[in-house]
Scaffold this motif. Sequence first.
Motif, PDB file in Angstrom:
ATOM      1  N   LEU A 337       0.925  -1.324   0.316  1.00  0.00           N
ATOM      2  CA  LEU A 337      -0.227  -0.049  -0.175  1.00  0.00           C
ATOM      3  C   LEU A 337       1.393   0.925  -0.038  1.00  0.00           C
ATOM      4  O   LEU A 337       0.083   2.231  -0.378  1.00  0.00           O
ATOM      5  CB  LEU A 337      -0.434  -0.161   0.937  1.00  0.00           C
ATOM      6  CG  LEU A 337      -2.205  -0.817   1.261  1.00  0.00           C
ATOM      7  CD1 LEU A 337      -3.329  -1.015   2.919  1.00  0.00           C
ATOM      8  CD2 LEU A 337      -2.923  -0.952   0.112  1.00  0.00           C
ATOM      9  N   ASN A 341       0.052   4.022  -3.445  1.00  0.00           N
ATOM     10  CA  ASN A 341      -1.011   4.861  -3.051  1.00  0.00           C
ATOM     11  C   ASN A 341      -0.455   6.073  -4.157  1.00  0.00           C
ATOM     12  O   ASN A 341      -0.228   7.086  -4.050  1.00  0.00           O
ATOM     13  CB  ASN A 341      -0.580   5.522  -1.712  1.00  0.00           C
ATOM     14  CG  ASN A 341      -1.094   7.149  -1.206  1.00  0.00           C
ATOM     15  OD1 ASN A 341      -2.161   6.832  -1.418  1.00  0.00           O
ATOM     16  ND2 ASN A 341      -1.059   7.876   0.259  1.00  0.00           N
ATOM     17  N   SER A 342      -2.270   6.179  -4.821  1.00  0.00           N
ATOM     18  CA  SER A 342      -2.454   6.576  -6.471  1.00  0.00           C
ATOM     19  C   SER A 342      -3.427   7.561  -6.628  1.00  0.00           C
ATOM     20  O   SER A 342      -4.662   7.114  -6.899  1.00  0.00           O
ATOM     21  CB  SER A 342      -2.191   5.715  -6.912  1.00  0.00           C
ATOM     22  OG  SER A 342      -3.242   4.326  -6.976  1.00  0.00           O
ATOM     23  N   MET A 343      -4.296   7.406  -4.759  1.00  0.00           N
ATOM     24  CA  MET A 343      -5.087   8.003  -4.091  1.00  0.00           C
ATOM     25  C   MET A 343      -5.761   9.600  -6.032  1.00  0.00           C
ATOM     26  O   MET A 343      -6.814   9.860  -6.322  1.00  0.00           O
ATOM     27  CB  MET A 343      -6.023   7.788  -3.498  1.00  0.00           C
ATOM     28  CG  MET A 343      -6.537   6.690  -2.879  1.00  0.00           C
ATOM     29  SD  MET A 343      -7.701   5.909  -3.319  1.00  0.00           S
ATOM     30  CE  MET A 343      -9.057   7.333  -4.222  1.00  0.00           C
ATOM     31  N   SER A 364     -10.605   2.638  -7.082  1.00  0.00           N
ATOM     32  CA  SER A 364     -10.727   3.447  -5.597  1.00  0.00           C
ATOM     33  C   SER A 364     -10.598   2.734  -4.170  1.00  0.00           C
ATOM     34  O   SER A 364     -10.705   2.488  -3.119  1.00  0.00           O
ATOM     35  CB  SER A 364     -11.184   4.716  -5.138  1.00  0.00           C
ATOM     36  OG  SER A 364     -12.200   4.732  -5.708  1.00  0.00           O
ATOM     37  N   TYR A 367      -8.480  -0.291  -3.346  1.00  0.00           N
ATOM     38  CA  TYR A 367      -7.032   0.388  -2.042  1.00  0.00           C
ATOM     39  C   TYR A 367      -8.049   0.459  -0.916  1.00  0.00           C
ATOM     40  O   TYR A 367      -7.156   0.596  -0.321  1.00  0.00           O
ATOM     41  CB  TYR A 367      -7.360   1.573  -3.061  1.00  0.00           C
ATOM     42  CG  TYR A 367      -5.963   2.873  -2.168  1.00  0.00           C
ATOM     43  CD1 TYR A 367      -4.078   2.437  -2.360  1.00  0.00           C
ATOM     44  CD2 TYR A 367      -6.272   3.798  -1.413  1.00  0.00           C
ATOM     45  CE1 TYR A 367      -3.821   2.606  -1.183  1.00  0.00           C
ATOM     46  CE2 TYR A 367      -5.352   3.973  -0.966  1.00  0.00           C
ATOM     47  CZ  TYR A 367      -4.205   3.255  -0.451  1.00  0.00           C
ATOM     48  OH  TYR A 367      -2.973   4.708  -0.220  1.00  0.00           O
ATOM     49  N   SER A 370      -8.054  -2.578   1.281  1.00  0.00           N
ATOM     50  CA  SER A 370      -6.649  -2.958   1.403  1.00  0.00           C
ATOM     51  C   SER A 370      -6.880  -2.625   2.749  1.00  0.00           C
ATOM     52  O   SER A 370      -5.929  -3.153   3.232  1.00  0.00           O
ATOM     53  CB  SER A 370      -6.083  -2.840   0.328  1.00  0.00           C
ATOM     54  OG  SER A 370      -5.943  -3.331  -0.703  1.00  0.00           O
ATOM     55  N   GLN A 371      -7.073  -0.784   2.933  1.00  0.00           N
ATOM     56  CA  GLN A 371      -6.148  -0.035   3.726  1.00  0.00           C
ATOM     57  C   GLN A 371      -6.693  -0.635   5.328  1.00  0.00           C
ATOM     58  O   GLN A 371      -6.842  -0.819   6.020  1.00  0.00           O
ATOM     59  CB  GLN A 371      -6.659   1.764   3.667  1.00  0.00           C
ATOM     60  CG  GLN A 371      -5.281   2.002   2.812  1.00  0.00           C
ATOM     61  CD  GLN A 371      -5.115   3.752   2.897  1.00  0.00           C
ATOM     62  OE1 GLN A 371      -6.362   4.136   2.373  1.00  0.00           O
ATOM     63  NE2 GLN A 371      -4.979   4.017   3.115  1.00  0.00           N
TER      64      GLN A 371
END
Length: 377
Positions: A337, A341-343, A364, A367, A370-371
């Motif tokens: 992660l 980190n490509s938000m 998104s 992502y 996953s967080q």
Amino acid sequence: MNKRHIFTWILVACAATNTVSQNPVPDSLMKKALEHNKTLKVARESFQVALLEAGTGNAPPNPEVEFGYLFGNPADMGNRMDFSVSQQVDFPTTYIHRSRLRKIKTSRAELAYLATRQEVLLQAKQLWIEQIFLNRQEQLLSARLDQAERINEHQRQMVDAGESAQLAYNQSSIHLTTLQSEYAHVQSEIHRNQLAIREIAGGVVVEINASEFPLPAMIVADSLLADYSQSPELQLHIHMQELKAGQKSVIAAENLPKLSAGYYSETVLDQKFKGFQVGVTIPLWENSNRIKKAKSEVSFAEAETQRFTLLQQTELLQKLEQLESLKSRSEQLEETLAAGNSMELLTLAMESGEISLSEYYYASDFYFRSQQQLLEQ
């Protein structure tokens, strides 16, 4: 078992042995729990009652005083007056065994209080870690809500300008509503946990705003098992075994002859008889089955201690293995992660039209999920 609970249990066990916790539980929560927790107050009173109860039953029975006045018939025989004082005592070794049994009961009462105290502190630490988890979860969902509201407003503006279809705006609105529902659920869980914290602190409000979990620790299984062998729960089982053995010794001593001695006098007319009397009981059948029962209870207590010890050691080793596996997976996920980190890039790509709204939501959501997974571990 929830993975976070496994981590909590190991953390608490290590904290109890001073092997970890660079981020200790707030002193305020521990202090309030020790001072105001209702369960602990009951345990303290129960401890005092147990101490008083342990100190009873080792004194000899009360002395017996008898007086008799008998009228003679015919009258010239005179009247007769009897007077006696006697005291019965158990065989001397009985009091020795009872004294030893009192010490075991006193120690056991203290262990019972310590076990309750440890359980209350464990619950407080679990609630503290749960509150940190919920605080982090709230922060994560708050960030997602901000982005969802931003995207939803962007889609509305595009619909108003005729640059996007109503379907895309509806999709973003549904996504926003879903996140708002998740956020409301987290808020409800925070409130529930705060009420539990208040209860464990005896009604006193304790604010926990931390968002950082305790640092991981080096855990040595052998050391943890050695420390566990001194835990109040295991010691209670060992003391139960000693208690049953002590009760067996007392019952065996009570089966020995009881002794009695006293003073006796008899008066008839001018004749007086004074002297001492002694007696002894003959143990035949009164305690014949009590000793057998006591021996059986000792064997049962020994077997129960062995069963409990093996069960707890096995469970502890299983939790340690699960913890190691969990730490390894968490470290891998955290590295992944951190590298991906490509938000912000995703948001810019969606707003510039490089990817569709559906693609953005898929990427998104993956992502953030996953967080969330990392947070739950």
